[in-house]
Every structure is written in C-alpha cells, then in structure tokens.
Design an enzyme around this catalytic site. Structure first.
Site, PDB file in Angstrom:
ATOM      1  N   HIS A  56       0.801  -1.230   0.000  1.00 34.16           N
ATOM      2  CA  HIS A  56       0.000   0.000   0.000  1.00 34.16           C
ATOM      3  C   HIS A  56       0.836   1.284   0.000  1.00 34.16           C
ATOM      4  CE1 HIS A  56       0.945  -0.314   4.287  1.00 34.16           C
ATOM      5  NE2 HIS A  56       0.830   0.988   4.305  1.00 34.16           N
TER       6      HIS A  56
HETATM    7  C1  UD1 Z   1      -1.267   5.429   6.192  1.00 35.75           C
HETATM    8  C2  UD1 Z   1       0.112   5.843   6.701  1.00 35.75           C
HETATM    9  C3  UD1 Z   1       1.076   4.667   6.558  1.00 35.75           C
HETATM   10  C4  UD1 Z   1       0.510   3.412   7.203  1.00 35.75           C
HETATM   11  C5  UD1 Z   1      -0.864   3.126   6.614  1.00 35.75           C
HETATM   12  C6  UD1 Z   1      -1.498   1.880   7.178  1.00 35.75           C
HETATM   13  C7  UD1 Z   1       0.606   8.239   6.338  1.00 35.75           C
HETATM   14  C8  UD1 Z   1       1.370   9.211   5.547  1.00 35.75           C
HETATM   15  N1  UD1 Z   1       0.660   6.952   5.933  1.00 35.75           N
HETATM   16  O1  UD1 Z   1      -1.140   5.154   4.785  1.00 35.75           O
HETATM   17  O2  UD1 Z   1       2.283   4.994   7.191  1.00 35.75           O
HETATM   18  O3  UD1 Z   1       1.368   2.322   6.953  1.00 35.75           O
HETATM   19  O4  UD1 Z   1      -1.692   4.274   6.866  1.00 35.75           O
HETATM   20  O5  UD1 Z   1      -2.627   1.501   6.425  1.00 35.75           O
HETATM   21  O6  UD1 Z   1      -0.029   8.622   7.300  1.00 35.75           O
HETATM   22  N2  UD1 Z   1      -8.688   4.931   2.396  1.00 35.75           N
HETATM   23  C9  UD1 Z   1      -9.953   4.418   2.410  1.00 35.75           C
HETATM   24  N3  UD1 Z   1     -10.471   4.065   3.635  1.00 35.75           N
HETATM   25  C10 UD1 Z   1      -9.801   4.208   4.805  1.00 35.75           C
HETATM   26  C11 UD1 Z   1      -8.506   4.728   4.748  1.00 35.75           C
HETATM   27  C12 UD1 Z   1      -7.949   5.081   3.546  1.00 35.75           C
HETATM   28  O7  UD1 Z   1     -10.603   4.279   1.385  1.00 35.75           O
HETATM   29  O8  UD1 Z   1     -10.348   3.866   5.856  1.00 35.75           O
HETATM   30  C13 UD1 Z   1      -8.078   5.283   1.072  1.00 35.75           C
HETATM   31  C14 UD1 Z   1      -8.343   6.700   0.656  1.00 35.75           C
HETATM   32  O9  UD1 Z   1      -8.502   6.721  -0.702  1.00 35.75           O
HETATM   33  C15 UD1 Z   1      -7.071   7.409   1.011  1.00 35.75           C
HETATM   34  C16 UD1 Z   1      -6.032   6.328   0.772  1.00 35.75           C
HETATM   35  O10 UD1 Z   1      -6.687   5.109   1.131  1.00 35.75           O
HETATM   36  O11 UD1 Z   1      -6.866   8.552   0.258  1.00 35.75           O
HETATM   37  C17 UD1 Z   1      -4.789   6.477   1.562  1.00 35.75           C
HETATM   38  O12 UD1 Z   1      -5.057   6.651   2.940  1.00 35.75           O
HETATM   39  P1  UD1 Z   1      -4.019   7.457   3.869  1.00 35.75           P
HETATM   40  O13 UD1 Z   1      -4.523   7.447   5.261  1.00 35.75           O
HETATM   41  O14 UD1 Z   1      -3.679   8.768   3.251  1.00 35.75           O
HETATM   42  O15 UD1 Z   1      -2.697   6.645   3.738  1.00 35.75           O
HETATM   43  P2  UD1 Z   1      -2.401   5.099   3.848  1.00 35.75           P
HETATM   44  O16 UD1 Z   1      -1.941   4.623   2.517  1.00 35.75           O
HETATM   45  O17 UD1 Z   1      -3.493   4.347   4.521  1.00 35.75           O
END
Ligand code: UD1
Length: 354
Positions: free
Chosen positions: A202
């Site tokens: 991811h």
């Molecule tokens: C975040 C952390 C990463 C951690 C990961 C665990 C940062 C910069 N990164 O990355 O260090 O390893 O969490 O999972 O904080 N989304 C959903 N539903 C959710 C959450 C996310 O659909 O419940 C999707 C959204 O499109 C979002 C994307 O995932 O834009 C990324 O989510 P984000 O929280 O920005 O970063 P992660 O890749 O989850």
C-alpha cells in the site's frame, strides 16, 4: 498521571491495544483520541472490536485528503482537545500524518511528548512516513525504541536524551494474542499449509507509481502460476488498480478485503512466505518465522535484512528472489521480550511527577 494517546490509522490501533492494556493494569487514566485518518469499518472499527480496545473518547473524523490538509485538520481538532484536557503526557505512535500532527500540537503546548516506535530510519528520505517519523523524533521528550538499532540511529543524529530501548509493542501484541489468532479465512479459502504467499502492498512509493506498480503486479502474476497468491488489498491499492487499468494482471491473484489483525495473523501462520511493504507486517512475518520479500529501496527493519530473514527486492525480481529462497535462520528477541508496553508505562510513571 493523565495521558492522551493519539491514534488514527490501522497500525496505530494495533499498537494502542498494548498500551491500553498496560495503562489499565497500572491504573492510569488514558484518553484515546482517534484522528479518523482511517475510517472504513475494516480499516478502523474492526480493530477496536477484535482487540478489545475501549472505544475512542474522541474522534476528529478527518478522513482522507492531501497531506497538508489532513495534518492541519488533525492539528486544529487535537489542539482544542489538549488545551481542554491538559494531559501530563501525549503519546503518538509510528509514522503517519496523525503522528506528526499530534507531535507538533503537544510540544507547542509544552505538554511532554512520547513517541512509541522512535528511531526508525528508512530511505527514501522524502517518503511521507520518513518525514513524519524524523520530525517527531526531533521534538519528542520520550523516545521509546523498538530495537537496539533504532537507539543507534537516534544517536547518530545527536538524540540521546529521553531515549529508551523498550522493545516493540507489536511483539507484545503478537505474544498476547497468539492463542486467539483467527484461522477462519484460511479455512474458508481452503488454503493449504506452505502453498500460498500472502501479499500486502500500500506504500505510495509502490502503488502510486504506475510503472512500478505494473512491474510488481506482473511479478505476482508470474508467481500465481506456482503458488496461490492471497492479497488483502488496501483501499489505496485497489483504487490504483482501477485507475491504471491493471485488472488484466490480477486474474491469478486472490484479492480479498482488508482483514483484522487476528485474521491476518491466522493467515500468516500457514503461509509459505510474504511479500509486503508494510513496516508492521515485515516484523509480524519475523515473529511468525516466515521469510518476507520487500519491494522497497530500503527496509524499515535493517536488522531483519542483515540476518537474512527479510529480503529486499526490485519491483521486477520478486519472482526470482522467491524461487531462490535461502534457509531460514531465526534469530530470536531482536525486538525485546514482549514487555514493551509495561516498560513504557513504568518509565512514564516514574518520570512524570503528578
Ligand atoms: C497510512 C500511513 C502509513 C501506514 C498506513 C497503514 C501516512 C502518511 N501513511 O497510509 O504509514 O502504513 O496508513 O494503512 O499517514 N482509504 C480508504 N479508507 C480508509 C482509509 C484510507 O478508502 O479507511 C483510502 C483513501 O482513498 C485514502 C487512501 O486510502 O486517500 C490512503 O489513505 P491514507 O490514510 O492517506 O494513507 P495510507 O496509505 O493508509
């Protein structure tokens, strides 16, 4: 002593489970604030339910967004809460945007700041997580290190005050929940021991770069001719497959929804090996004595690569590395004794005078 734990993403919910238990056992009041960075049921609530963590006292519900936007929203909401609650210490965990937001707010309000999982360093330097963890370490008063190497990393940057090698809270959790690992996904999918590879990917580094992600998916496709490939897919990665039109590579891959910690650990126990870019999962593979292949330029846990238990890969040579698998020589106790949570609570209890 009154503490606030600020959490917001999947790996932090897991770490919180250990601290929550340790604070409870020590009779310390812990207020849990969830930033809401993760919000889907199987990215958030399921961890509280399955790991028996008390429901967060506050949820800032920031959701997804640009980095600056998300970090700023957390800061605005969290600042008000900290001013209101006046805790004796704030705990932040790991390396997410939630971590950095909490760190900036707390230090500016002159509330002692404790960083759980301090001292990890990893290239590339401009990866969001590396920025978050480096800046948080710089301004923390208590730096709880999961490994001896993380203490050394901090020393190289001149950070020696307030540094403690406690071991890793995720090792505590692994040992505490071993008996409750959930094998139902393994059974329902009719998987067989050592015949499948478990994948989690991811990182923006891997999945937001279309060329890199394509190479990785092609490798998984090749592997799927020899092994079953089980991939609980993060919403970010799923979106990228659709956006880049990479459905053609996933016919042989068994994509499943993200799963809770106990189910993931259940799947891990019978797998042949794992392919991952998740910092936490690299270590959980090690706790489970499973080889892990990391399509990353640099590992979060250098010691696991140095001992040969984790293997770095290029985006286009994962297949080759897996076929060339070496004997697995397990080196125990790199991340402490499984009592990191208790140690952290004791250190804070002894030093914070209230
Ligand atoms: C975040 C952390 C990463 C951690 C990961 C665990 C940062 C910069 N990164 O990355 O260090 O390893 O969490 O999972 O904080 N989304 C959903 N539903 C959710 C959450 C996310 O659909 O419940 C999707 C959204 O499109 C979002 C994307 O995932 O834009 C990324 O989510 P984000 O929280 O920005 O970063 P992660 O890749 O989850």
């Amino acid at each position: 002593m009154k503490v606030i734990s600020l959490i917001g993403a999947r790996p932090q919910y897991i770490k919180e489970a250990v601290l929550n238990k340790a604070f409870k056992e020590a009779g310390v009041e812990e207020i849990i604030v969830n930033s809401g960075q993760h919000y889907d049921y199987n990215m958030a609530d399921v961890f509280f339910e399955k790991l028996n963590i008390k429901a967060p006292d506050y949820n800032l519900k920031v959701g997804s967004g640009l980095h600056g936007e998300m970090t700023a929203k957390i800061m605005v909401g969290f600042e008000k809460l900290v001013m209101d609650i006046k805790p004796d210490v704030v705990l932040v965990y790991g390396d997410t945007n939630t971590t950095l937001a909490g760190a900036i707010v707390s230090t500016k309000l002159k509330i002692p700041l404790a960083h759980v999982e301090a001292g990890i360093r990893m290239l590339p330097k401009d990866m969001p997580e590396e920025i978050n963890r480096t800046l948080t370490d710089r301004i923390s008063n208590y730096l709880f290190c999961p490994s001896e190497l993380s203490v050394v990393n901090l020393k190289k940057e001149g950070i020696t005050q307030g540094v403690y090698f406690t071991g890793d809270v995720t090792y505590d959790l692994f040992l505490q929940s071993k008996e409750h690992f959930d094998y139902s996904v393994y059974e329902n999918m009719k998987l067989e021991e050592n015949k499948y590879i478990l994948v989690t990917l991811h990182r923006d580094y891997n999945v937001d770069d279309n060329e890199r992600f394509e190479k990785i998916l092609k490798e998984l496709d090749k592997l799927s001719k020899d092994f079953r490939i089980v991939f609980p897919i993060h919403p970010r990665s799923k979106k990228r497959i659709e956006q880049f039109g990479y459905e053609k590579y996933i016919n042989g891959i068994e994509l499943i929804e993200p799963i809770d910690y106990l189910s993931l650990m259940g799947l891990l126990q019978h797998s042949k090996s794992v392919i991952t870019d998740s910092g936490g999962f690299q270590k959980e593979a090690y706790f489970s004595k499973k080889p892990a292949y990391l399509p990353m330029p640099d590992p979060a846990w250098h010691e696991l690569v140095n001992y040969g238990m984790n293997t770095l890969c290029e985006a286009d040579n994962i297949y080759e590395k897996i076929l060339d698998e070496k004997d697995y020589n397990y080196v125990p106790n790199i991340y402490g004794q499984g009592d990191a949570g208790e140690k952290i609570v004791n250190i804070l209890g002894e030093r914070i005078d209230v």
